[in-house]
Motif scaffolding. Structure first.
Motif, PDB file in Angstrom:
ATOM      1  N   GLY A  98      40.855  67.669  24.689  1.00  0.00           N
ATOM      2  CA  GLY A  98      41.801  67.048  23.755  1.00  0.00           C
ATOM      3  C   GLY A  98      42.628  65.972  24.439  1.00  0.00           C
ATOM      4  N   GLY A  99      43.552  65.371  23.684  1.00  0.00           N
ATOM      5  CA  GLY A  99      44.466  64.392  24.278  1.00  0.00           C
ATOM      6  C   GLY A  99      43.742  63.190  24.841  1.00  0.00           C
ATOM      7  N   HIS A 100      42.870  62.605  24.038  1.00  0.00           N
ATOM      8  CA  HIS A 100      41.927  61.664  24.616  1.00  0.00           C
ATOM      9  C   HIS A 100      42.504  60.322  25.027  1.00  0.00           C
ATOM     10  CE1 HIS A 100      38.493  64.226  24.268  1.00  0.00           C
ATOM     11  NE2 HIS A 100      38.947  64.614  23.102  1.00  0.00           N
ATOM     12  N   SER A 101      43.349  59.717  24.211  1.00  0.00           N
ATOM     13  CA  SER A 101      43.639  58.312  24.519  1.00  0.00           C
ATOM     14  C   SER A 101      44.453  58.158  25.792  1.00  0.00           C
ATOM     15  CB  SER A 101      44.319  57.614  23.353  1.00  0.00           C
ATOM     16  OG  SER A 101      45.695  57.818  23.388  1.00  0.00           O
TER      17      SER A 101
ATOM     18  N   PRO B  58      45.203  56.798  11.021  1.00  0.00           N
ATOM     19  CA  PRO B  58      43.787  56.987  11.347  1.00  0.00           C
ATOM     20  C   PRO B  58      43.378  58.447  11.490  1.00  0.00           C
ATOM     21  CG  PRO B  58      45.014  56.150  13.249  1.00  0.00           C
ATOM     22  CD  PRO B  58      45.924  56.054  12.065  1.00  0.00           C
ATOM     23  N   LEU B  59      44.346  59.338  11.697  1.00  0.00           N
ATOM     24  CA  LEU B  59      44.032  60.765  11.839  1.00  0.00           C
ATOM     25  C   LEU B  59      44.203  61.539  10.535  1.00  0.00           C
ATOM     26  CD1 LEU B  59      45.823  61.336  15.254  1.00  0.00           C
ATOM     27  CD2 LEU B  59      43.356  61.330  14.865  1.00  0.00           C
TER      28      LEU B  59
ATOM     29  N   TYR C  45      42.697  62.497   7.798  1.00  0.00           N
ATOM     30  CA  TYR C  45      41.370  62.540   7.175  1.00  0.00           C
ATOM     31  C   TYR C  45      41.457  62.919   5.702  1.00  0.00           C
ATOM     32  CZ  TYR C  45      40.462  62.788  12.178  1.00  0.00           C
ATOM     33  OH  TYR C  45      40.469  62.545  13.522  1.00  0.00           O
TER      34      TYR C  45
ATOM     35  N   ASN D 168      41.322  53.394  16.207  1.00  0.00           N
ATOM     36  CA  ASN D 168      42.327  54.279  16.794  1.00  0.00           C
ATOM     37  C   ASN D 168      41.837  55.720  16.921  1.00  0.00           C
ATOM     38  OD1 ASN D 168      44.570  52.439  17.313  1.00  0.00           O
ATOM     39  ND2 ASN D 168      44.532  52.125  15.105  1.00  0.00           N
TER      40      ASN D 168
ATOM     41  N   TYR E 226      39.527  58.008  19.607  1.00  0.00           N
ATOM     42  CA  TYR E 226      39.156  57.819  21.014  1.00  0.00           C
ATOM     43  C   TYR E 226      38.129  58.794  21.546  1.00  0.00           C
ATOM     44  CZ  TYR E 226      42.844  54.625  20.518  1.00  0.00           C
ATOM     45  OH  TYR E 226      43.581  53.578  20.061  1.00  0.00           O
TER      46      TYR E 226
ATOM     47  N   GLN F 149      34.589  63.697  19.174  1.00  0.00           N
ATOM     48  CA  GLN F 149      35.041  64.773  18.291  1.00  0.00           C
ATOM     49  C   GLN F 149      35.975  64.254  17.207  1.00  0.00           C
ATOM     50  OE1 GLN F 149      34.066  68.236  18.351  1.00  0.00           O
ATOM     51  NE2 GLN F 149      34.934  67.842  16.341  1.00  0.00           N
ATOM     52  N   ASP F 150      36.860  63.317  17.531  1.00  0.00           N
ATOM     53  CA  ASP F 150      37.726  62.742  16.493  1.00  0.00           C
ATOM     54  C   ASP F 150      36.891  62.024  15.431  1.00  0.00           C
ATOM     55  OD1 ASP F 150      40.623  63.191  17.107  1.00  0.00           O
ATOM     56  OD2 ASP F 150      40.140  62.187  18.976  1.00  0.00           O
TER      57      ASP F 150
ATOM     58  N   ASN G  94      35.262  64.512  13.228  1.00  0.00           N
ATOM     59  CA  ASN G  94      36.204  65.029  12.228  1.00  0.00           C
ATOM     60  C   ASN G  94      36.332  64.064  11.053  1.00  0.00           C
ATOM     61  OD1 ASN G  94      36.743  67.369  13.651  1.00  0.00           O
ATOM     62  ND2 ASN G  94      38.500  66.505  14.729  1.00  0.00           N
TER      63      ASN G  94
ATOM     64  N   ARG H 171      33.371  64.608   8.910  1.00  0.00           N
ATOM     65  CA  ARG H 171      33.349  65.877   8.183  1.00  0.00           C
ATOM     66  C   ARG H 171      34.391  65.944   7.084  1.00  0.00           C
ATOM     67  NH1 ARG H 171      32.733  69.497  13.612  1.00  0.00           N
ATOM     68  NH2 ARG H 171      30.497  69.891  13.470  1.00  0.00           N
ATOM     69  N   PHE H 172      35.565  65.363   7.343  1.00  0.00           N
ATOM     70  CA  PHE H 172      36.701  65.625   6.460  1.00  0.00           C
ATOM     71  C   PHE H 172      37.238  64.372   5.769  1.00  0.00           C
ATOM     72  CE2 PHE H 172      37.127  68.619  10.172  1.00  0.00           C
ATOM     73  CZ  PHE H 172      36.560  69.703   9.527  1.00  0.00           C
TER      74      PHE H 172
END
Lengths: 388, 388
Positions: free
Chosen positions: A102-105, A243-244, A246, A265, A267, A270-271, A274, A277-278
């Protein structure tokens, strides 16, 4: 062979740009050089990259974690099976040691920028342009000779009139571009609609115009803009919301028949999964805009494309963020939908080779070894001091 | 009144710890001091914080962006309505100027650490312990006198025997703790199960033991562990998979009746809301572990709690990551389920005040002004040089 040093410098963009959500007055970018012990034409091969625009320079993370991990590694452990060139996938795994999930950027930009500079060196050692290497490795050898390219323009400026905006768009058309993008969300809806109509007066067809809200809107404003924009049949409506968010993307997609675009936005693979998927996006029309140097680089981008293929998405839906030669090679090499261009903004960090010419909306792919920053005098002026 | 300087130093943890996914050999943390012009007891009030553990120091972002934005702001624009203390919500908005949407952890840790140090100064200026300020502002004035606290232990060490692990757990029980957590995923499943059974021999009941996989598993391994662990009735099963893989969380929740726990690797309210919407978690049992100093700080944490309440979650489901006095005050002040403790690991960056005593699983809340790092000699030794 081995990597003998990796160097970074932060360069201010000195930009006066503003979109609906923020201005670029403090913006910096990291310029990176990967220096190898391989000699070509009497000089050591060095690979270059920079971290696109919109996210700040990240040299501290590079110097404290990612560069030391590479330089401490057994050089042989980073090579391909021939032992004559670097394997970027192994370099990526080396940089990711001791990093939490996690915490990619926080790290994806630093790692991605180094990784793309590694690719520049890899292609130079192979004596070939990067897009050809990518086409062989990731696109079944289908080498492109040109790439569709649109202009990310139409920014807000203090005192700007509708005629100023139309004049900007006419300049892009005169330069050979056929599709343009403009900002929305920086003015009240009715004034933004007048801006869109003014640009359409120049362009003729909504299919040649995209709009970009830079994640400005909450639910009500996003839906209001979607309804107001729908009649114009635009090419796409970019980043209408966080951007998050969904769930909100799914709601907007349910209310807007036209294409939506997002991804610059996000990174991590997996994001983006998501979002698939959503987010309610539609593979037959929507656009994904991941920026590879900001998202762990080219190897990880290939994994994102594999994931997207499993969800039924074509590569033609991919328009990477970042109007620069890195995105140009990636778009050509992977066979994506198109690249972006920022004529006259972001200084030396927007634009292509000095001899690049746009014809009927397409840019020819450069044939210099590597990415070819050496053919871009202003930008290369920021890179060359790193290897001197 | 005004903030006259903000200083940061990176401190190595010098840790030999290892969980199933990575080791801490390179780990650093940012120690921050916010220095005000307010004088108390003959000295300028300074607030302190550090960025918990598991994510690296982030001083470069602080020095390049977040600290200059605060120091350039009109001092009056950062004060509360009385004009006699700082308003952390205004400081947060000031730091977030010119930042793009998404990509949270690249900045959320730097911003959150500064924000918590601001709160330490705010509470010292008010002459009160932080947990009391938080209880008044965010918990209807319900001041707690103690906080439930469990041990995050059971790490892997080279050469460790089952008896070593049992001895560690006995030490925690003798120190007054009643609930323990141990790592899983660092050994094959059958060996990990033997470790769990060995600890249960010491603890008696599965309800007093949680396990933590540190995001190690893909789908098959996560489901295999869930099935193997189910008979033990554990308190919770933490981070079975990638913290962003909400679809896999939903699948695991469908296959595991017991409680799941996650959240330490989510950095924004929107990410946590995505977990709520798509992760299949159950408000009647599952546990959320957001780490406030790593996720934009206390003001943003209050917004995350509001969002969680809209999704039907109680504050008793919140166990913040980070076994330190910051999490202790936050747990007490907001009335959360409990705090974590890391006795004997993370050096000066794990643990509480030197005079803190655990009784029957609870820690009394400290009554020093602010967070009370001054009562933690080893840690304060890393903070004091910042203000000298």
């Amino acid at each position: 062979m081995r990597i003998i040093d990796i160097r970074e410098t932060a360069v201010p963009l000195n930009s006066t740009l503003r979109n609906s959500s923020f201005d670029f007055s403090e913006m910096t970018t990291s310029v990176v050089a990967v220096i190898t012990d391989v000699v070509r034409d009497g000089a050591r091969v060095a690979g270059f990259a920079f971290n696109s625009t919109g996210r700040y320079a990240c040299g501290a993370q590079m110097r404290e974690r990612f560069i030391p991990r590479i330089l401490r590694a057994d050089p042989g452990s980073l090579l391909d099976e021939t032992g004559t060139n670097i394997e970027p996938e192994k370099v990526l795994a080396c940089m990711m040691q001791r990093e939490k999930s996690g915490g990619h950027s926080e790290r994806s930009i630093a790692i991605g920028t180094i990784e793309v500079a590694i690719w520049d060196a890899v292609a130079k050692i192979a004596g070939r342009p990067l897009h050809r290497l990518l086409a062989e490795r990731y696109n079944g050898g289908r080498v492109a000779d040109k790439v569709f390219c649109y202009v990310g323009g139409g920014w807000y400026f203090p005192g700007q009139t509708l005629k100023d905006l139309q004049d900007e768009m006419r300049r892009h058309l005169n330069a050979g571009y056929t599709m343009l993008k403009m900002k929305v969300g920086g003015l009240p809806l009715d004034q933004d609609v007048r801006r869109v109509e003014a640009v359409l007066d120049v362009l003729g067809s909504g299919s040649r115009l995209a709009v970009d809200a830079n994640a400005k809107f909450g639910r009500n404003a996003a839906v209001a803009y979607a309804k107001a924009l729908a009649p114009y049949g635009l090419r796409w409506f970019e980043e209408p919301c966080d951007p998050l968010n969904y769930a909100l993307f799914a709601e907007i997609a349910g209310a807007y028949e036209g294409a939506l675009a997002t991804g610059e936005n996000l990174y991590s693979t997996q994001d983006v999964e998501n979002l698939m998927r959503f987010g309610g996006l539609r593979a037959d029309r929507d656009i994904i805009q991941v920026d590879p140097p900001q998202a762990y680089g080219i190897v990880q981008f290939s994994r994102t494309l594999d994931m997207l293929a499993r969800h039924g998405w074509q590569r033609s839906a991919m328009f990477p963020h970042g109007g620069n030669q890195m995105s140009l090679h990636i778009t050509g090499g992977f066979g994506l939908g198109g690249a972006e261009s920022y004529p006259g903004v972001f200084g030396d960090f927007g634009g292509f080779a000095d001899d690049a010419r746009v014809e009927d909306g397409y840019l020819r792919l450069p044939e210099r070894p590597g990415i070819g920053f050496e053919g871009q005098a202003g930008l290369y002026g920021a890179m060359r001091p790193l290897i001197e």
